[in-house]
Write an enzyme that holds these catalytic residues in place. Structure first.
Site, PDB file in Angstrom:
ATOM      1  CG  HIS A  29      -1.945  -0.993   1.306  1.00 37.69           C
ATOM      2  ND1 HIS A  29      -2.146  -1.759   2.436  1.00 37.69           N
ATOM      3  CD2 HIS A  29      -2.868  -1.413   0.403  1.00 37.69           C
ATOM      4  CE1 HIS A  29      -3.148  -2.589   2.224  1.00 37.69           C
ATOM      5  NE2 HIS A  29      -3.596  -2.409   0.991  1.00 37.69           N
ATOM      6  CE  LYS A  53     -12.487  -6.511   1.412  1.00 42.43           C
ATOM      7  NZ  LYS A  53     -11.275  -5.944   0.822  1.00 42.43           N
ATOM      8  NE  ARG A 107      -2.469  -7.888  -4.577  1.00 38.15           N
ATOM      9  CZ  ARG A 107      -3.292  -8.178  -3.612  1.00 38.15           C
ATOM     10  NH1 ARG A 107      -2.874  -8.216  -2.380  1.00 38.15           N
ATOM     11  NH2 ARG A 107      -4.557  -8.455  -3.842  1.00 38.15           N
ATOM     12  CB  SER A 145      -4.478  -6.545   4.112  1.00 40.46           C
ATOM     13  OG  SER A 145      -3.900  -5.307   3.817  1.00 40.46           O
TER      14      SER A 145
END
Length: 180
Positions: A29, A53, A107, A145
């Site tokens: 990030h 989440k 990514r 994460s």
């Protein structure tokens, strides 16, 4: 910056938005934030509420960590970086903060498929807001994460994936959440 939100020369201020849950904020990030901040006059980091989440950190702590971890980037680069919580549509938040650019980090090809779909939907919702993709640097392409939290919960070393303050807070949070 002079009054009216216009930098010297009279051009309107270019505001970018980089949003996510940042649970926790990672080196990946921060790489995107540092590189993205060079592209705009002001970069807003939108920390999404997104309770769906099941975040490790409450919203207030994610905002606090993002602010703390972005300070060295702002100090080093002179970038204007603002961290704000938000709820709802990213494109609506972009409008709210005056952003004309949504920055997204990629990514992998899998990220691109998802992000391209989101960019298309956002474009339909507001054609004045552009999405700009930045490829993750090769050292950060695998960091997520979700994986950082899983590794920490299983007792693995996450020091290469998150900055120091986030490392300390993540390990403390994981210790607190362990039964017994």
């Amino acid at each position: 910056m002079p009054e009216g939100g216009k930098p010297e020369g009279g051009k309107p201020e270019l505001v970018g938005l980089y949003s996510g849950t940042f649970d926790p904020i990672t080196n990946g990030h921060l790489d995107i934030i540092g590189r993205g901040a060079r592209l705009v006059d002001r970069l807003v980091i939108g920390v999404a509420i997104n309770t769906g989440k099941g975040p490790l950190f409450p919203l207030e702590e994610r905002v606090e960590l993002a602010r703390a971890e972005c300070e060295p980037i702002a100090a080093r680069t002179g970038a204007v970086i603002e961290v704000r919580p938000f709820e709802g549509l990213v494109v609506a938040f972009a409008r709210e903060v005056g952003a004309r650019m949504i920055l997204r980090g990629l990514r992998s090809v899998t990220d691109f498929d998802y992000e391209a779909q989101m960019a298309g939907m956002n474009r339909r919702l507001d054609e004045e807001v552009e999405t700009v993709f930045l490829m993750a640097s090769e050292t950060n392409q695998f960091i997520a994460s979700r994986l950082v939290k899983e590794i920490a919960r299983l007792g693995g070393d996450i020091s290469g994936f998150v900055p120091r303050l986030t490392l300390e807070r993540t390990l403390a949070r994981v210790r607190e959440s362990r039964p017994g």
